[in-house]
Enzyme design. Structure first.
Site, PDB file in Angstrom:
ATOM      1  N   ARG A   1       0.823  -1.206   0.000  1.00  0.00           N
ATOM      2  CA  ARG A   1       0.000   0.000   0.000  1.00  0.00           C
ATOM      3  C   ARG A   1       0.862   1.264   0.000  1.00  0.00           C
ATOM      4  NH1 ARG A   1      -0.943   4.879   2.389  1.00  0.00           N
ATOM      5  NH2 ARG A   1      -0.474   3.970   4.428  1.00  0.00           N
ATOM      6  N   ASP A   2       1.471   1.566   1.130  1.00  0.00           N
ATOM      7  CA  ASP A   2       2.264   2.791   1.261  1.00  0.00           C
ATOM      8  C   ASP A   2       3.481   2.752   0.337  1.00  0.00           C
ATOM      9  OD1 ASP A   2       3.124   5.215   2.169  1.00  0.00           O
ATOM     10  OD2 ASP A   2       3.668   4.561   4.167  1.00  0.00           O
TER      11      ASP A   2
ATOM     12  N   HIS B   1       6.597   4.555  12.641  1.00  0.00           N
ATOM     13  CA  HIS B   1       6.624   4.539  11.173  1.00  0.00           C
ATOM     14  C   HIS B   1       7.640   5.574  10.701  1.00  0.00           C
ATOM     15  CE1 HIS B   1       4.265   4.286   7.209  1.00  0.00           C
ATOM     16  NE2 HIS B   1       5.136   5.271   7.011  1.00  0.00           N
TER      17      HIS B   1
ATOM     18  N   HIS C   1      10.346   7.166   7.712  1.00  0.00           N
ATOM     19  CA  HIS C   1      10.851   7.306   6.348  1.00  0.00           C
ATOM     20  C   HIS C   1      12.356   7.575   6.444  1.00  0.00           C
ATOM     21  CE1 HIS C   1       7.069   7.511   3.867  1.00  0.00           C
ATOM     22  NE2 HIS C   1       6.616   7.454   5.112  1.00  0.00           N
TER      23      HIS C   1
ATOM     24  N   CYS D   1       5.327   9.904  -0.072  1.00  0.00           N
ATOM     25  CA  CYS D   1       3.971  10.437  -0.016  1.00  0.00           C
ATOM     26  C   CYS D   1       3.792  11.490  -1.098  1.00  0.00           C
ATOM     27  CB  CYS D   1       3.697  11.052   1.357  1.00  0.00           C
ATOM     28  SG  CYS D   1       2.049  11.797   1.488  1.00  0.00           S
TER      29      CYS D   1
ATOM     30  N   ASN E   1       9.848   4.518   2.670  1.00  0.00           N
ATOM     31  CA  ASN E   1       9.829   4.012   4.030  1.00  0.00           C
ATOM     32  C   ASN E   1      11.138   3.274   4.313  1.00  0.00           C
ATOM     33  OD1 ASN E   1       6.734   4.217   4.920  1.00  0.00           O
ATOM     34  ND2 ASN E   1       6.803   3.602   2.772  1.00  0.00           N
TER      35      ASN E   1
END
Length: 300
Positions: A16-17, A207, A209, A240, A249
């Site tokens: 997803r991300d 989370h 990056h 993003c 990420n």
């Protein structure tokens, strides 16, 4: 003496991300193979896709098919649903875990979903209550928890306030994100120590990056604060579309390697993880740059 857990849970966000910002559309069949191999590598919690507008995130236009074909009864299958329309789409599937998201920064939130942080919470709180009444697992993703590309440094108290609102609403998990990769280890230790103290009964996930190559250091600092759940993305994929300058990420393989070297069990097979990355790599618009991948992949 180091404060290290015996086991860490990795939440794989690559499908997803990781893929949402890819310029080239990754074929649906490849996404399915990617998810299958990630599971085969031992990753039991995963963000599969998101029910967002295909107009704004074309990469997720096949979300319904991904959910239909990729649910695993023995795993936690998470689907991002940012609003009422997205949640209603989840209801039409067998998925039982939903992620919602809000940015601490108003500017980021307006760029991302055209709502202020306050307006987003006004919409989401009743939706979260409804989801919990229906026995869904609810994950709240807190964007720009440390820094914002438009507003700069975020006040720690603002991040804690937003987390408190989500906890009061009944979420099961807080995923707290350094969206643009600007946080330093001391900042991570400070924030996560407070969150751990304030919300002992809520799953807390970090989370990161890796924009400035601080993600592994920040994970280490978060471990010291008692965090034992981390979002990562196979191959370091991600970024993003509404956060200029944010890189991918932190790479799952680099995190697993570091943790396992420290004697922390992740349950992830690194060789099988590389196999999963190899499935998606030919369809990406960029190189895989993670340290572990470059050293150990068969074809680089």
């Amino acid at each position: 003496m180091l404060n290290l857990p015996k086991k860490v849970t990795i939440i794989e966000v690559g499908p997803r991300d990781g893929l949402q910002n890819e310029k080239l559309f990754v074929p649906t069949v490849i996404k399915k193979q990617f998810i299958s191999r990630l599971r085969n590598a031992g990753l039991q919690e995963m963000e599969l896709t998101s029910f967002v507008s295909p107009k704004w995130v074309p990469q997720m236009s096949d979300a319904a098919e991904i959910v239909t074909d990729c649910l695993d009864a023995d795993a936690r299958n998470i689907v991002l649903a940012p609003n009422r329309r997205g949640v209603d789409r989840v209801y039409s599937t067998d998925c039982q875990a939903v992620a919602v998201f809000v940015g601490v920064s108003n500017s980021f939130n307006l760029k991302n979903i055209n709502k202020t942080t306050k307006d987003s919470m006004t919409e989401l709180v009743p939706i979260i209550s409804e989801l919990k009444e229906k026995n869904y697992f609810v994950r709240a993703c807190i964007s720009t928890a440390f820094y914002c590309p438009y507003e700069g440094k975020i006040n720690e108290s603002d991040t804690i306030k937003l987390c408190q609102e989500f906890v009061d609403a009944g979420v099961d998990e807080l995923s707290v994100a350094d969206t643009i990769g600007m946080a330093a280890p001391d900042e991570c230790f400070a924030l996560f120590s407070q969150l751990k103290s304030l919300f002992p009964h809520t799953l807390l996930t970090a989370h990161f990056h890796d924009t400035r190559k601080l993600a592994l250091a920040n994970i280490f600092a978060s471990l010291q604060a008692g965090i034992d759940r981390f979002d990562t993305s196979a191959g370091g994929l991600g970024g993003c579309p509404f956060a200029p300058g944010a890189s991918g990420n932190v790479a799952t393989e680099d995190v697993v390697y570091m943790l396992e070297r420290m004697g922390i069990d992740t349950g992830v097979d690194l060789n099988k993880l590389i196999d999963a990355i190899e499935v998606v790599r030919p369809h990406l618009s960029r190189q895989i740059e993670s340290g572990y991948y470059r050293l150990h992949a068969q074809t680089v």
